[in-house]
Design a protein around this motif. Structure first.
Motif, PDB file in Angstrom:
ATOM      1  N   GLN A  63       0.960  -1.250   0.040  1.00 24.55           N
ATOM      2  CA  GLN A  63       0.024  -0.149  -0.177  1.00 24.55           C
ATOM      3  C   GLN A  63       0.925   1.208   0.002  1.00 24.55           C
ATOM      4  OE1 GLN A  63      -3.597   0.032   2.436  1.00 24.55           O
ATOM      5  NE2 GLN A  63      -3.168  -1.935   3.332  1.00 24.55           N
ATOM      6  N   GLU A  64       0.359   2.332  -0.461  1.00 29.14           N
ATOM      7  CA  GLU A  64       0.980   3.524  -0.657  1.00 29.14           C
ATOM      8  C   GLU A  64       0.509   4.469   0.550  1.00 29.14           C
ATOM      9  OE1 GLU A  64       0.354   5.338  -4.465  1.00 29.14           O
ATOM     10  OE2 GLU A  64       2.211   4.277  -5.000  1.00 29.14           O
ATOM     11  N   VAL A  65       1.291   4.800   1.582  1.00 26.95           N
ATOM     12  CA  VAL A  65       0.884   5.329   2.727  1.00 26.95           C
ATOM     13  C   VAL A  65       1.896   6.811   2.905  1.00 26.95           C
ATOM     14  CG1 VAL A  65       0.138   3.173   3.847  1.00 26.95           C
ATOM     15  CG2 VAL A  65       2.440   4.224   4.166  1.00 26.95           C
ATOM     16  N   TYR A  66       1.282   7.727   3.810  1.00 31.17           N
ATOM     17  CA  TYR A  66       2.097   8.952   4.279  1.00 31.17           C
ATOM     18  C   TYR A  66       1.999   8.569   5.770  1.00 31.17           C
ATOM     19  CZ  TYR A  66       0.870  10.929  -0.299  1.00 31.17           C
ATOM     20  OH  TYR A  66       0.796  11.311  -1.477  1.00 31.17           O
ATOM     21  N   VAL A  67       2.985   9.513   6.124  1.00 26.97           N
ATOM     22  CA  VAL A  67       3.169   9.467   7.767  1.00 26.97           C
ATOM     23  C   VAL A  67       2.813  11.079   8.331  1.00 26.97           C
ATOM     24  CG1 VAL A  67       4.754   9.225   9.934  1.00 26.97           C
ATOM     25  CG2 VAL A  67       4.687   7.554   7.681  1.00 26.97           C
ATOM     26  N   LEU A  68       1.938  11.094   9.347  1.00 28.84           N
ATOM     27  CA  LEU A  68       1.802  12.315   9.938  1.00 28.84           C
ATOM     28  C   LEU A  68       2.439  12.370  11.197  1.00 28.84           C
ATOM     29  CD1 LEU A  68       0.111  15.237   9.982  1.00 28.84           C
ATOM     30  CD2 LEU A  68      -1.863  13.984  10.813  1.00 28.84           C
ATOM     31  N   LEU A  69       3.186  13.385  11.715  1.00 26.97           N
ATOM     32  CA  LEU A  69       3.662  13.293  12.727  1.00 26.97           C
ATOM     33  C   LEU A  69       3.539  14.563  13.556  1.00 26.97           C
ATOM     34  CD1 LEU A  69       6.221  11.838  14.392  1.00 26.97           C
ATOM     35  CD2 LEU A  69       7.641  13.821  13.543  1.00 26.97           C
ATOM     36  N   VAL A  70       3.128  14.558  14.895  1.00 28.09           N
ATOM     37  CA  VAL A  70       2.143  15.492  15.663  1.00 28.09           C
ATOM     38  C   VAL A  70       2.741  15.386  16.998  1.00 28.09           C
ATOM     39  CG1 VAL A  70       0.157  15.899  14.006  1.00 28.09           C
ATOM     40  CG2 VAL A  70       0.233  14.238  16.073  1.00 28.09           C
ATOM     41  N   ASN A  71       2.321  16.563  17.714  1.00 27.55           N
ATOM     42  CA  ASN A  71       2.506  16.651  19.003  1.00 27.55           C
ATOM     43  C   ASN A  71       1.438  15.834  19.832  1.00 27.55           C
ATOM     44  OD1 ASN A  71       1.736  18.161  21.740  1.00 27.55           O
ATOM     45  ND2 ASN A  71       3.748  18.802  21.493  1.00 27.55           N
ATOM     46  N   PRO A  72       1.777  15.228  21.007  1.00 25.90           N
ATOM     47  CA  PRO A  72       0.831  14.529  21.561  1.00 25.90           C
ATOM     48  C   PRO A  72      -0.547  14.987  22.001  1.00 25.90           C
ATOM     49  CG  PRO A  72       3.145  14.068  22.577  1.00 25.90           C
ATOM     50  CD  PRO A  72       3.026  15.086  21.488  1.00 25.90           C
ATOM     51  N   VAL A  87      -2.911   7.325   6.113  1.00 21.67           N
ATOM     52  CA  VAL A  87      -1.853   7.901   6.769  1.00 21.67           C
ATOM     53  C   VAL A  87      -1.536   7.489   7.991  1.00 21.67           C
ATOM     54  CG1 VAL A  87      -1.601  10.488   7.539  1.00 21.67           C
ATOM     55  CG2 VAL A  87      -2.919  10.304   5.487  1.00 21.67           C
ATOM     56  N   ILE A  88      -0.272   7.059   8.150  1.00 23.17           N
ATOM     57  CA  ILE A  88      -0.069   6.454   9.550  1.00 23.17           C
ATOM     58  C   ILE A  88       0.389   7.714  10.422  1.00 23.17           C
ATOM     59  CG2 ILE A  88       1.716   5.066  10.702  1.00 23.17           C
ATOM     60  CD1 ILE A  88       2.056   3.562   8.066  1.00 23.17           C
ATOM     61  N   ILE A  89      -0.312   7.891  11.623  1.00 19.20           N
ATOM     62  CA  ILE A  89      -0.169   8.921  12.639  1.00 19.20           C
ATOM     63  C   ILE A  89       0.797   8.449  13.764  1.00 19.20           C
ATOM     64  CG2 ILE A  89      -1.378  10.460  13.993  1.00 19.20           C
ATOM     65  CD1 ILE A  89      -4.047   9.342  12.482  1.00 19.20           C
ATOM     66  N   HIS A  90       1.836   9.294  13.839  1.00 16.85           N
ATOM     67  CA  HIS A  90       2.879   8.985  15.056  1.00 16.85           C
ATOM     68  C   HIS A  90       3.033  10.532  15.782  1.00 16.85           C
ATOM     69  CE1 HIS A  90       5.313   5.201  14.129  1.00 16.85           C
ATOM     70  NE2 HIS A  90       4.584   5.492  12.904  1.00 16.85           N
ATOM     71  N   GLU A  91       3.267  10.267  17.060  1.00 16.66           N
ATOM     72  CA  GLU A  91       3.480  11.294  17.966  1.00 16.66           C
ATOM     73  C   GLU A  91       4.923  11.327  18.392  1.00 16.66           C
ATOM     74  OE1 GLU A  91       1.225  11.088  21.744  1.00 16.66           O
ATOM     75  OE2 GLU A  91       1.262   8.937  21.574  1.00 16.66           O
ATOM     76  N   THR A  92       5.236  12.560  18.772  1.00 16.43           N
ATOM     77  CA  THR A  92       6.344  13.062  19.403  1.00 16.43           C
ATOM     78  C   THR A  92       6.294  14.089  20.238  1.00 16.43           C
ATOM     79  OG1 THR A  92       8.796  13.106  18.809  1.00 16.43           O
ATOM     80  CG2 THR A  92       7.461  14.041  17.170  1.00 16.43           C
ATOM     81  N   GLU A  93       7.128  13.915  21.387  1.00 18.67           N
ATOM     82  CA  GLU A  93       7.191  15.083  22.192  1.00 18.67           C
ATOM     83  C   GLU A  93       8.453  16.065  21.872  1.00 18.67           C
ATOM     84  OE1 GLU A  93       9.758  11.710  24.080  1.00 18.67           O
ATOM     85  OE2 GLU A  93       7.829  11.930  23.100  1.00 18.67           O
ATOM     86  N   ARG A  94       8.922  15.851  21.133  1.00 22.08           N
ATOM     87  CA  ARG A  94      10.123  16.589  20.419  1.00 22.08           C
ATOM     88  C   ARG A  94       9.451  17.805  19.677  1.00 22.08           C
ATOM     89  NH1 ARG A  94      13.208  14.079  23.288  1.00 22.08           N
ATOM     90  NH2 ARG A  94      13.737  11.994  22.835  1.00 22.08           N
ATOM     91  N   ILE A  95       8.281  17.697  19.298  1.00 17.26           N
ATOM     92  CA  ILE A  95       7.436  18.779  18.799  1.00 17.26           C
ATOM     93  C   ILE A  95       7.088  19.705  19.703  1.00 17.26           C
ATOM     94  CG2 ILE A  95       5.865  19.704  17.337  1.00 17.26           C
ATOM     95  CD1 ILE A  95       6.015  17.049  15.626  1.00 17.26           C
ATOM     96  N   PRO A  96       7.495  21.007  19.897  1.00 17.32           N
ATOM     97  CA  PRO A  96       7.117  21.566  21.043  1.00 17.32           C
ATOM     98  C   PRO A  96       5.752  22.544  20.783  1.00 17.32           C
ATOM     99  CG  PRO A  96       8.605  23.015  19.751  1.00 17.32           C
ATOM    100  CD  PRO A  96       8.469  21.672  19.014  1.00 17.32           C
ATOM    101  N   LEU A  97       5.064  22.660  22.026  1.00 16.10           N
ATOM    102  CA  LEU A  97       3.709  23.452  21.822  1.00 16.10           C
ATOM    103  C   LEU A  97       3.995  24.859  21.982  1.00 16.10           C
ATOM    104  CD1 LEU A  97       1.640  21.620  24.542  1.00 16.10           C
ATOM    105  CD2 LEU A  97       1.068  21.649  22.060  1.00 16.10           C
ATOM    106  N   PHE A  98       3.196  25.665  21.126  1.00 15.02           N
ATOM    107  CA  PHE A  98       3.318  27.321  21.506  1.00 15.02           C
ATOM    108  C   PHE A  98       1.866  27.399  21.952  1.00 15.02           C
ATOM    109  CE2 PHE A  98       2.090  26.460  16.883  1.00 15.02           C
ATOM    110  CZ  PHE A  98       0.589  26.837  17.011  1.00 15.02           C
ATOM    111  N   THR A  99       1.964  28.372  22.754  1.00 14.01           N
ATOM    112  CA  THR A  99       0.498  29.175  23.329  1.00 14.01           C
ATOM    113  C   THR A  99       0.059  30.443  22.751  1.00 14.01           C
ATOM    114  OG1 THR A  99       1.889  30.231  25.110  1.00 14.01           O
ATOM    115  CG2 THR A  99       1.160  27.841  25.624  1.00 14.01           C
ATOM    116  N   ASP A 100       0.806  30.937  21.726  1.00 18.34           N
ATOM    117  CA  ASP A 100       0.382  32.314  21.211  1.00 18.34           C
ATOM    118  C   ASP A 100      -0.295  32.109  20.054  1.00 18.34           C
ATOM    119  OD1 ASP A 100       2.413  31.475  19.896  1.00 18.34           O
ATOM    120  OD2 ASP A 100       3.653  33.314  19.770  1.00 18.34           O
TER     121      ASP A 100
END
Length: 343
Positions: free
Chosen positions: A207-216, A255-268
């Motif tokens: 199968q042809e897939v993409y990967v989505l990387l996001v903050n937890p 779309v395969i969904i992965h998370e990583t805490e290496r991506i920082p949150l912003f609050t602004d």
């Protein structure tokens, strides 16, 4: 006062080169264990040429697919051929090092654990985390296209400005949803209707897939989405033995969904009132990684053998290919998020 200095090239310096160190670091690094290979069908394409020769720069070449229609019967091909386009992207190696050191033999004697063993183990973990940090930083650096939802039209908008994307977020309508995942996948398949390169998916079990990387925190919003929860009740397990899927949260619309805490949150975001984070949809050759010298540890003694130090080092570089002012294998996303991490 003069001191006798032992350098790493001194034959009396005790060096520890372990082939298993490199394997262990790759296993513990999320990107290296799941997303990398030396072939083109990978999120991170790895080059090892400079581990065998001198030099500090590696050039990656990419040849986009042909886009012409070709010819049909009654039309000669001669004179109607399509030339290949090729682009190159270069990165310059960097040396990365870290270390730890004892104060003296009595400190080693007093410890309830083995300082040498723990020092080496913690440096190995630091090395794996360093690799992931370098790759995430490269992935999110200076995106040429950012997709987001401002909550007005209900479909993604696009910009090249991180400030614009952040300011447009709303807490109610800009979070990660199944519809947003399907929308950005469609954008990637078409290259924004030809505005940029069509993102090549990676092959996974046919199968042809993409990967989505996001903050937890962004992934939390998807977890509690009612549409997503209903769909997951009947979801079939796919590709469980494939490295791309191991450790993934879920797969939605290929779309395969992965998370990583290496991506920082912003609050602004949204006028300084919305929490959010950037992320990325990744296809083939989203990132490149060059090895000059693979990880190794060095042990040295100081003060006539009273003090001992351990160092971890590598020569490498992470990069995100950009051709004709466009990110080649990835597109950034900007998402609002429920900030539960500060509870």
């Amino acid at each position: 006062m003069s001191k006798t200095i032992f350098t790493t090239s001194n034959p009396l310096t005790k060096k520890l080169w372990e082939e298993r160190l490199f394997r262990d670091v790759e296993i513990e690094s999320t990107f290296m264990s799941k997303f990398s290979s030396e072939g083109e069908n990978s999120i991170v394409q790895v080059q090892t040429n400079l581990t065998k020769s001198q030099g500090d720069q590696i050039t990656f070449g990419i040849v986009p697919n042909l886009v012409g229609d070709g010819v049909t019967s009654g039309t000669i091909l001669e004179g109607n051929e399509e030339g290949l386009n090729s682009y190159d992207y270069s990165i310059v190696l960097e040396q990365y090092r870290h270390g730890t050191r004892t104060k003296g033999k009595m400190d080693v004697q007093r410890a309830m654990f083995s300082i040498p063993d723990v020092s080496r183990a913690k440096l190995k973990i630091w090395g794996a985390e360093k690799i992931d940090k370098l790759l995430v930083n490269a992935l999110l650096a200076s995106p040429t296209k950012i997709l987001y939802r401002d909550g007005v039209a209900g479909v993604p908008s696009g910009t090249s400005s991180t400030a614009t994307a952040k300011a447009a977020l709303t807490a109610a309508n800009s979070k990660l949803t199944p519809n947003f995942i399907s929308a950005i996948r469609t954008w990637a398949q078409t290259g924004g209707n030809g505005q940029t390169y069509r993102m090549q998916p990676v092959k996974m079990d046919g199968q042809e897939v993409y990967v989505l990387l996001v903050n937890p925190a962004c992934l939390y919003d998807l977890r509690i989405d009612s549409t997503f929860q209903a769909a997951m009740k009947d979801a079939m397990e796919r590709g469980k033995n494939n490295p791309l899927f191991r450790g993934a949260f879920a797969i939605w619309d290929n779309v395969i969904i992965h998370e990583t805490e290496r991506i920082p949150l912003f609050t602004d975001g949204g006028g300084a009132s919305v929490t959010g984070a950037f992320g990325a949809l990744m296809g083939a050759q989203s990132l490149v990684w060059a090895w000059g010298e693979r990880p190794n540890t060095v042990q040295e003694q100081f003060d006539y053998g009273n003090e001992t130090g351990w160092a971890w080092e590598m020569m490498a570089k992470a990069g995100k290919p950009v051709f004709n002012s466009n990110d080649y294998g990835t597109v950034a996303v900007c998402l609002a998020a429920t900030n539960i991490t500060t509870i």
